[in-house]
Design a protein around this motif. Structure first.
Motif, PDB file in Angstrom:
ATOM      1  N   LEU A 254      35.090  56.308  38.009  1.00 50.70           N
ATOM      2  CA  LEU A 254      33.693  55.897  38.142  1.00 50.70           C
ATOM      3  C   LEU A 254      33.379  54.745  37.197  1.00 50.70           C
ATOM      4  CD1 LEU A 254      30.776  56.389  39.209  1.00 50.70           C
ATOM      5  CD2 LEU A 254      30.475  57.964  37.323  1.00 50.70           C
ATOM      6  N   LEU A 274      28.346  58.122  45.380  1.00 52.07           N
ATOM      7  CA  LEU A 274      28.097  59.553  45.288  1.00 52.07           C
ATOM      8  C   LEU A 274      27.307  59.887  44.019  1.00 52.07           C
ATOM      9  CD1 LEU A 274      28.979  61.696  47.241  1.00 52.07           C
ATOM     10  CD2 LEU A 274      30.924  62.168  45.787  1.00 52.07           C
ATOM     11  N   ALA A 278      23.689  61.608  43.834  1.00 49.44           N
ATOM     12  CA  ALA A 278      23.427  62.779  43.007  1.00 49.44           C
ATOM     13  C   ALA A 278      22.243  62.518  42.093  1.00 49.44           C
ATOM     14  CB  ALA A 278      24.660  63.130  42.190  1.00 49.44           C
ATOM     15  N   TRP A 285      21.033  68.650  49.433  1.00 50.85           N
ATOM     16  CA  TRP A 285      22.381  69.227  49.376  1.00 50.85           C
ATOM     17  C   TRP A 285      23.194  68.955  50.624  1.00 50.85           C
ATOM     18  CZ3 TRP A 285      24.632  69.964  45.132  1.00 50.85           C
ATOM     19  CH2 TRP A 285      23.906  70.313  43.996  1.00 50.85           C
ATOM     20  N   ALA A 292      30.537  64.811  48.983  1.00 48.08           N
ATOM     21  CA  ALA A 292      31.582  65.181  48.026  1.00 48.08           C
ATOM     22  C   ALA A 292      32.890  65.392  48.764  1.00 48.08           C
ATOM     23  CB  ALA A 292      31.183  66.438  47.268  1.00 48.08           C
ATOM     24  N   SER A 295      34.695  62.272  49.775  1.00 47.72           N
ATOM     25  CA  SER A 295      35.395  61.609  48.670  1.00 47.72           C
ATOM     26  C   SER A 295      36.604  62.404  48.200  1.00 47.72           C
ATOM     27  CB  SER A 295      34.440  61.374  47.504  1.00 47.72           C
ATOM     28  OG  SER A 295      34.343  62.521  46.703  1.00 47.72           O
ATOM     29  N   ILE A 296      36.590  63.703  48.442  1.00 48.66           N
ATOM     30  CA  ILE A 296      37.679  64.540  47.943  1.00 48.66           C
ATOM     31  C   ILE A 296      38.871  64.550  48.882  1.00 48.66           C
ATOM     32  CG2 ILE A 296      38.318  66.945  47.535  1.00 48.66           C
ATOM     33  CD1 ILE A 296      35.535  67.387  46.402  1.00 48.66           C
TER      34      ILE A 296
ATOM     35  N   VAL B 171      33.237  63.035  39.497  1.00 44.68           N
ATOM     36  CA  VAL B 171      31.952  63.008  40.208  1.00 44.68           C
ATOM     37  C   VAL B 171      31.900  64.144  41.222  1.00 44.68           C
ATOM     38  CG1 VAL B 171      30.494  61.653  41.723  1.00 44.68           C
ATOM     39  CG2 VAL B 171      31.753  60.527  39.911  1.00 44.68           C
ATOM     40  N   GLY B 172      32.995  64.299  41.983  1.00 45.91           N
ATOM     41  CA  GLY B 172      33.060  65.384  42.951  1.00 45.91           C
ATOM     42  C   GLY B 172      32.932  66.733  42.251  1.00 45.91           C
ATOM     43  N   ILE B 175      29.430  67.478  41.234  1.00 46.62           N
ATOM     44  CA  ILE B 175      28.577  67.909  42.341  1.00 46.62           C
ATOM     45  C   ILE B 175      28.881  69.350  42.726  1.00 46.62           C
ATOM     46  CG2 ILE B 175      28.149  67.546  44.804  1.00 46.62           C
ATOM     47  CD1 ILE B 175      28.210  64.576  44.247  1.00 46.62           C
ATOM     48  N   PHE B 288      32.926  60.877  30.702  1.00 53.57           N
ATOM     49  CA  PHE B 288      31.739  60.080  30.938  1.00 53.57           C
ATOM     50  C   PHE B 288      31.097  60.487  32.255  1.00 53.57           C
ATOM     51  CE2 PHE B 288      30.800  56.477  33.735  1.00 53.57           C
ATOM     52  CZ  PHE B 288      29.667  55.965  33.150  1.00 53.57           C
ATOM     53  N   ASP B 289      31.941  60.591  33.277  1.00 50.55           N
ATOM     54  CA  ASP B 289      31.472  60.825  34.641  1.00 50.55           C
ATOM     55  C   ASP B 289      30.708  62.134  34.780  1.00 50.55           C
ATOM     56  OD1 ASP B 289      34.031  59.857  33.982  1.00 50.55           O
ATOM     57  OD2 ASP B 289      34.407  59.333  36.072  1.00 50.55           O
ATOM     58  N   ARG B 292      27.249  61.922  33.245  1.00 54.34           N
ATOM     59  CA  ARG B 292      26.402  61.004  33.981  1.00 54.34           C
ATOM     60  C   ARG B 292      25.954  61.578  35.311  1.00 54.34           C
ATOM     61  NH1 ARG B 292      24.940  55.465  35.213  1.00 54.34           N
ATOM     62  NH2 ARG B 292      25.206  55.563  37.453  1.00 54.34           N
ATOM     63  N   THR B 293      26.853  62.251  36.004  1.00 53.76           N
ATOM     64  CA  THR B 293      26.509  62.748  37.335  1.00 53.76           C
ATOM     65  C   THR B 293      25.634  64.000  37.282  1.00 53.76           C
ATOM     66  OG1 THR B 293      28.703  61.985  37.963  1.00 53.76           O
ATOM     67  CG2 THR B 293      27.474  63.189  39.613  1.00 53.76           C
TER      68      THR B 293
END
Lengths: 321, 350
Positions: A254, A274, A278, A285, A292, A295-296, B171-172, B175, B288-289, B292-293
């Motif tokens: 990121l 993403l 968020a 959601w 998510a 991206s995964i 990030v994932g 979430i 960091f991520d 931040r997320t």
């Protein structure tokens, strides 16, 4: 897609024959507790991802009002979330298909460049005799400890303002716009990956048999030739290991993307988009769950199919030191 | 549908350019190194022939220029490292002694600010909590699991489950866990797993991510969740490399599993454990991520790496951001020195 599977423990059967009945019972009990604890940990580790995965297929109203575990009582299944988040028209929908392409465009060169450069450097450090070889290696090795954060501000100004010493411009500003910004990201990822890549590949390349190299030299092969025809094929597993590492690292990054790709639709990768969703749409959601997973999915496929190499690289990098 | 392939064309063009550049640079380098020495070799041969014919003394034979090859093999790497890491790191250090706009020298002001500002001290404390808890808990979990599933049935599958979060971006992961921590009012049905558990145990739902200091701990859980797999894989490999005869001898002596673990397993894998702890510590310092997320650093959850980003790239305070980056480096340094010492000691013993 398996990690190292050891042969079944031979000791287990040997000892059971001689041990008393009580100790056998105790052992079975022990191993049963162990199994239960292991299963509990595995479940705790898997459930968060699983919950999100189930949620991403639930219709929005259900998703927002009931827990994902109700899915099993009242299964309602839709692909609408994915449709929305990938191709939706509304500005807040995500439009992730676009960012997905960005992620790909960022990742491919960011893996290839450091891989090639590091392989060349590792070969030189391992098999070419020159003065100061050890010092160069130590220097590159030591650079692993410089945190990325130390390089960000000056590197950004390097791209945007160029380099000038005492009024003489050594390098003009790059002045990139739109899709050209990808070059900055490639550059940054390549630089940041090199110390670790050289270290990892050096571990493998320096372990190649000495006789082989000497025989090739005696036969009159030049260094580029040895590198291409002997070294590269032999260290292919190591290259794969680093390639997977770098792929996961770049795809999942990121910070670098945020700074060098900017937040624009043209260059920002999935992670940036993403994180943005968020932040601004933290309660939607239906988008976050599907997003998510978009991206995964690629790193997960790469990871699961190439796990063996990944683990090998991990072990070379950490255990052997 | 809002996905037009034509929109993607410039990007794909750019990718093509990247690949062309790759082929040209790497291929060019190899061809150059192959062709140029061959050219000189031919010329030398011609010289030799000419010399032999004309009776001129032979030119002194030069040794093959190993150094030149090394130079070209190393050139891209060294150049990129200079531009991308060495010079920037030095410049960042200098910038940390300058003001926000990088115009005037301010001496140690930025560092004084770091330790005087309450919000930043909070950040430093948070970082300390992260870097103490994450390596310890993640390594402990990894070790526990590695021991438990060692030689169990379906070991590979069991390991994959724990290891999988490694492939997921921070990030994932953030979430995924935000969803676990999600909050709905008391009158509504909970959608977050954690609150559901609390409610079904008769408690009241909470806004987990808003309560300091609990929220920092909950963010740490995310990092542990990601890193335990790494610890598990490395430690599991170390456990498997313990010589079988030692294990067998201990077993014949009738040790309990616990004794086996304490007296055989742990001492044997100590070096691997140190490596794991060190690696996770360094990764944690730079995290960091996640912050931040999940909370964007609000509600007293910020850490150094996140604050550095905020100062330098959001508030335009290059000086203060750089000072934080330098401080991060200073924190990493002793950890790394410790590891290098350890490795050298092992080499000497081994």
């Amino acid at each position: 897609m398996t990690t190292t599977t050891p042969p079944v423990a031979a000791g287990a059967q040997d000892t059971s024959g001689t041990s008393t009945r009580a100790s056998r019972v105790r052992k079975r009990l022990n191993s049963r507790t162990a199994t239960v604890v292991a299963i509990v940990i595995a479940v705790v580790w898997t459930i968060p991802t699983f919950g999100l995965f189930v949620s991403s297929f639930r219709p929005e109203p259900q998703l927002k009002t009931t827990g994902w575990w109700t899915f099993f009582r009242d299964p309602q299944f839709t692909l609408q979330n994915y449709q929305d988040v990938l191709f939706g028209q509304a500005s807040g929908s995500g439009q992730l298909a676009n960012y997905f392409v960005n992620s790909l465009v960022i990742t491919v060169p960011s893996v290839l460049f450091p891989l090639a450069f590091a392989a060349l450097a590792a070969y030189a450090l391992a098999w070419i005799n020159f003065r100061g070889r050890d010092w160069v290696y130590i220097g590159i090795f030591a650079l692993q400890i410089v945190p990325l954060q130390m390089a960000l501000v000056p590197l950004l100004s390097f791209f945007s303002r160029g380099v000038s010493v005492g009024g003489v411009t050594l390098m003009p500003a790059w002045n990139l716009d739109g899709a050209q910004n990808f070059a900055q990201v490639w550059f940054a990822h390549t630089c940041f990956a090199l110390p670790f890549a050289v270290f990892l590949l050096h571990n493998f390349i320096s372990q190649l048999p000495k006789d082989l190299m000497e025989a090739a030299r005696v036969d009159g092969a030049t260094h580029p030739r040895i590198f291409r025809t002997i070294v590269l094929p032999l260290v292919a597993p190591a290259l794969a290991a680093f390639g997977i590492f770098q792929f996961l690292w770049v795809w999942n990054d990121l910070l670098v993307a945020l700074i060098f790709a900017g937040g624009s639709e043209v260059t920002a990768p999935l992670t940036v988009r993403l994180a943005e969703l968020a932040g601004t749409r933290g309660n939607e959601w239906q988008r976050l769950t599907a997003g998510a997973f978009v991206s995964i999915v690629v790193p997960l496929i790469v990871f699961l199919s190439l796990q063996r190499y990944f683990v090998r690289g991990l072990l070379a990098g950490s255990v052997k030191g | 549908m809002n996905f037009d392939f034509a929109d993607q064309a410039p990007k794909l063009m750019m990718l093509l350019w990247g690949l062309v550049a790759f082929a040209v640079v790497v291929g060019g380098l190899l061809v150059l190194l192959d062709a140029v020495p061959a050219f000189f070799a031919r010329r030398r041969e011609a010289q030799l022939v000419a010399a032999a014919g004309g009776g001129v003394p032979l030119p002194r034979r030069t040794k093959p220029r190993e150094g030149l090859f090394a130079l070209f093999f190393l050139l891209p790497t060294v150049l990129l490292l200079m531009i991308g890491l060495v010079v920037p790191a030095i410049r960042t250090t200098l910038l940390s002694f300058m003001d926000g706009g990088s115009q005037n020298w301010v001496g140690l002001d930025n560092y004084r600010w770091m330790f005087a500002e309450d919000a930043i001290v909070r950040v430093l404390i948070n970082t300390l909590v992260w870097v103490t808890l994450v390596p310890l808990v993640a390594t402990a979990m990894g070790l526990l699991y590695a021991v438990l599933v060692d030689k169990a049935r379906m070991e590979a599958l069991a390991k994959s489950l724990i290891f999988m979060p490694m492939a997921i971006s921070f990030v994932g992961a953030a979430i995924i866990w935000r969803f676990v921590y999600a909050y709905r009012g008391e009158d509504q049905e909970q959608i977050g797993l954690l609150n559901q558990i609390v409610v079904s145990l008769g408690g009241e739902p909470r806004q987990w991510l808003l309560d300091s200091p609990l929220n920092t701990l909950l963010l740490i859980v995310i990092m542990v969740w990601i890193q335990a797999g790494f610890a598990m894989v490395v430690l599991s490999a170390a456990i498997k490399s313990i010589p079988a005869d030692i294990v067998e001898a201990a077993r014949l002596d009738g040790v309990t599993p616990w004794q086996m673990f304490r007296q055989i397993t742990v001492p044997s894998i100590r070096p691997a454990m140190i490596v794991v702890v060190v690696t996770i510590s360094i990764a944690t310092l730079k995290v960091f991520d996640i912050v931040r997320t999940t909370t964007n650093g609000n509600y007293d959850t910020s850490v150094i790496a996140n604050e550095m980003y905020n100062q330098a790239f959001r508030y335009g305070q290059n000086g203060q951001g750089s000072a934080l980056a330098v401080f991060l480096f200073v924190l990493v340094l002793p950890i790394v020195i410790f590891q290098i010492r350890n490795l050298r000691q092992q080499r000497r013993e081994g």
